[in-house]
Design a protein around this motif. Sequence first.
Motif, PDB file in Angstrom:
ATOM      1  N   GLN A 115      76.771  34.793  -5.191  1.00 23.24           N
ATOM      2  CA  GLN A 115      77.954  35.438  -4.611  1.00 23.24           C
ATOM      3  C   GLN A 115      77.689  35.940  -3.201  1.00 23.24           C
ATOM      4  O   GLN A 115      78.573  35.976  -2.372  1.00 23.24           O
ATOM      5  CB  GLN A 115      78.404  36.605  -5.504  1.00 23.24           C
ATOM      6  N   GLU A 116      76.452  36.347  -2.949  1.00 22.72           N
ATOM      7  CA  GLU A 116      76.113  36.848  -1.620  1.00 22.72           C
ATOM      8  C   GLU A 116      75.664  35.724  -0.694  1.00 22.72           C
ATOM      9  O   GLU A 116      75.307  35.988   0.463  1.00 22.72           O
ATOM     10  CB  GLU A 116      74.978  37.876  -1.713  1.00 22.72           C
ATOM     11  N   GLY A 117      75.589  34.511  -1.210  1.00 22.78           N
ATOM     12  CA  GLY A 117      75.135  33.391  -0.396  1.00 22.78           C
ATOM     13  C   GLY A 117      73.636  33.422  -0.136  1.00 22.78           C
ATOM     14  O   GLY A 117      73.147  32.777   0.787  1.00 22.78           O
ATOM     15  N   LEU A 118      72.908  34.191  -0.939  1.00 24.72           N
ATOM     16  CA  LEU A 118      71.467  34.322  -0.709  1.00 24.72           C
ATOM     17  C   LEU A 118      70.659  33.265  -1.455  1.00 24.72           C
ATOM     18  O   LEU A 118      69.448  33.196  -1.332  1.00 24.72           O
ATOM     19  CB  LEU A 118      70.993  35.711  -1.163  1.00 24.72           C
ATOM     20  N   LEU A 119      71.362  32.484  -2.261  1.00 22.68           N
ATOM     21  CA  LEU A 119      70.683  31.501  -3.095  1.00 22.68           C
ATOM     22  C   LEU A 119      71.342  30.155  -2.846  1.00 22.68           C
ATOM     23  O   LEU A 119      72.560  30.066  -2.724  1.00 22.68           O
ATOM     24  CB  LEU A 119      70.858  31.899  -4.558  1.00 22.68           C
ATOM     25  N   SER A 167      65.648  27.051   7.766  1.00 27.47           N
ATOM     26  CA  SER A 167      65.295  26.022   8.749  1.00 27.47           C
ATOM     27  C   SER A 167      66.325  26.040   9.865  1.00 27.47           C
ATOM     28  O   SER A 167      67.134  26.956   9.946  1.00 27.47           O
ATOM     29  CB  SER A 167      65.279  24.647   8.068  1.00 27.47           C
ATOM     30  N   LYS A 168      66.284  25.009  10.723  1.00 29.03           N
ATOM     31  CA  LYS A 168      67.237  24.958  11.844  1.00 29.03           C
ATOM     32  C   LYS A 168      68.666  24.909  11.330  1.00 29.03           C
ATOM     33  O   LYS A 168      69.584  25.435  11.942  1.00 29.03           O
ATOM     34  CB  LYS A 168      66.951  23.716  12.693  1.00 29.03           C
ATOM     35  N   THR A 169      68.861  24.222  10.200  1.00 26.70           N
ATOM     36  CA  THR A 169      70.233  24.032   9.719  1.00 26.70           C
ATOM     37  C   THR A 169      70.602  24.974   8.581  1.00 26.70           C
ATOM     38  O   THR A 169      71.778  25.211   8.323  1.00 26.70           O
ATOM     39  CB  THR A 169      70.422  22.582   9.217  1.00 26.70           C
ATOM     40  N   VAL A 170      69.611  25.510   7.886  1.00 22.48           N
ATOM     41  CA  VAL A 170      69.893  26.335   6.709  1.00 22.48           C
ATOM     42  C   VAL A 170      69.394  27.760   6.969  1.00 22.48           C
ATOM     43  O   VAL A 170      68.250  27.952   7.367  1.00 22.48           O
ATOM     44  CB  VAL A 170      69.161  25.764   5.459  1.00 22.48           C
ATOM     45  N   PRO A 171      70.273  28.776   6.785  1.00 21.14           N
ATOM     46  CA  PRO A 171      69.807  30.151   6.973  1.00 21.14           C
ATOM     47  C   PRO A 171      68.810  30.526   5.881  1.00 21.14           C
ATOM     48  O   PRO A 171      68.756  29.888   4.840  1.00 21.14           O
ATOM     49  CB  PRO A 171      71.096  30.972   6.851  1.00 21.14           C
ATOM     50  N   ALA A 172      68.029  31.574   6.134  1.00 26.47           N
ATOM     51  CA  ALA A 172      67.035  32.009   5.150  1.00 26.47           C
ATOM     52  C   ALA A 172      67.737  32.324   3.836  1.00 26.47           C
ATOM     53  O   ALA A 172      68.752  33.009   3.795  1.00 26.47           O
ATOM     54  CB  ALA A 172      66.315  33.248   5.667  1.00 26.47           C
ATOM     55  N   GLN A 173      67.199  31.789   2.770  1.00 23.23           N
ATOM     56  CA  GLN A 173      67.790  32.017   1.455  1.00 23.23           C
ATOM     57  C   GLN A 173      66.747  31.706   0.398  1.00 23.23           C
ATOM     58  O   GLN A 173      65.687  31.171   0.693  1.00 23.23           O
ATOM     59  CB  GLN A 173      69.027  31.137   1.247  1.00 23.23           C
ATOM     60  N   PHE A 174      67.068  32.022  -0.837  1.00 18.77           N
ATOM     61  CA  PHE A 174      66.189  31.655  -1.936  1.00 18.77           C
ATOM     62  C   PHE A 174      66.503  30.234  -2.394  1.00 18.77           C
ATOM     63  O   PHE A 174      67.656  29.833  -2.399  1.00 18.77           O
ATOM     64  CB  PHE A 174      66.367  32.620  -3.112  1.00 18.77           C
TER      65      PHE A 174
END
Lengths: 352, 138
Positions: free
Chosen positions: A161-165, A262-269
Amino acid sequence: MYVTVKGGEQAIDAAHAWLAEERRGDVSVPELSVAQIAEQLGRAVDRAMSEGSLYDRDLAALAIKQSQGDLIEAAFLLRAYRTTLPRFAHSLPIDTASMRAERRISAIYKDLPGGQILGPTYDYTHRLLDFTLAAGGTPPPVASAEPDGEALPRVPDILGQEGLLEPDEGSDATPGDLTREPLLFPAPRDVRLQALARGDEGFLLALGYSTQRGYGGTHPFAGEIRMGEVSVEIEPAELGFAIDIGDIVVTECQMVNQFKGSKTVPAQFTRGYGLVFGFSERKAMAMALVDRAMRAGELGEDVTAPAQDIEFVLYHSDNIEATGFTEHLKLPHYVDFQSELQNVRRMRRAAE
Amino acid sequence: MAVLARASDAAIAERLDACGPLPAFERVRGPEQGLVMARGRTGGGGAPFNLGEVTVTRCTVRAANGLIGHAYVTGRNGRHAELAACVDALMQDTACTETVERIVITPLEAAEHARRAATAAKAEATKVHFFAMQNMRT
């Protein structure tokens, strides 16, 4: 090179008769029934079903009886039996979110909605031999409590829900099937998961452990583990709609892993996934660790460790294949060895 | 079908007996054993993958009035599949749908609910209630 040799028929018959006697053991001790194995050796049954890739508790129990408890041999018997049966259909993907969970824990949220449900676990036992079991008898009564009706949302959905995963990828394309098509590389994740689900628990456990010790480390957290019954639904052609044909017990593990981004993906699990037949928590967790490790390439990580090497993992995870090639060394290699023997003698003579 | 698939063959037979005289059934197909490849989803909600196979028995019957009943049940019990197919055929006969629903399906469904409730109650008893560290009270 193997040479066709004749003979040994009587010896083989005598060996198998002795095996049957050995299997039965001392006849003054009551014989085990298949039902007793199915009821009282449940974890062995689960393992034979998982590695035999065939869900049928009674057949697995029979295989365990026939193999004298050798679970790889039991899985082999199940694999052989399945080849005698036609495949009627494939199921709709089972819905683990609606599992009737007997166990559900998370190591990352103490107070997750629905709570931590321990279920019938060996965790927190003291691993002391229980001599009261040797004496037999009735187990103590089981506690029960009125369920509060709270739903058990999946931990990935809570974190998501938080977009962290990273989200689940949704294509409904027909998945590859190892039982019908040869293994080709690079193997996609659906084929990898199938191979892991039927893979050897010991092999996956060792590989998963190796990632924790630094060989392709992924900083895992046990996001959620759940075990319980799920419905199996199929859509037979003659009916044209989905019907529910019964339950299977599965164990699911959602491993949550660190990822820098990475360059295209924000930090996440990121995630590793484990799903196996029966109550097989150790294997589900190991599978999730290895699944995540094998995603190193796609996530732009260095591929340096055995667990990250897709070809290495998939070619060695199947204990039936591994048994076949290891044990084939028992077959007559008489001519091979004679030629080697001559070589060594010739080399010795040349050196003298 | 969800109810019949989970009931035992003996339980279905006992409920069918309670329905009184039944039409004759003939087997059109099976009962025959086979497999269903169970699928899961990557990550629990993503692309499907093949998890492993499950033994399944199917049967198709035709009632004397011509109605066809189909059944697929997990496991290898031919009688279970055949009885479930008979119930399926009966259910399609509007004259006895209500009776079969009441005498066969409802009690079997109640038994399955009771079984699930018993498991859920045991699971609930193993739910952890954490103590707060300050005062060791819930």
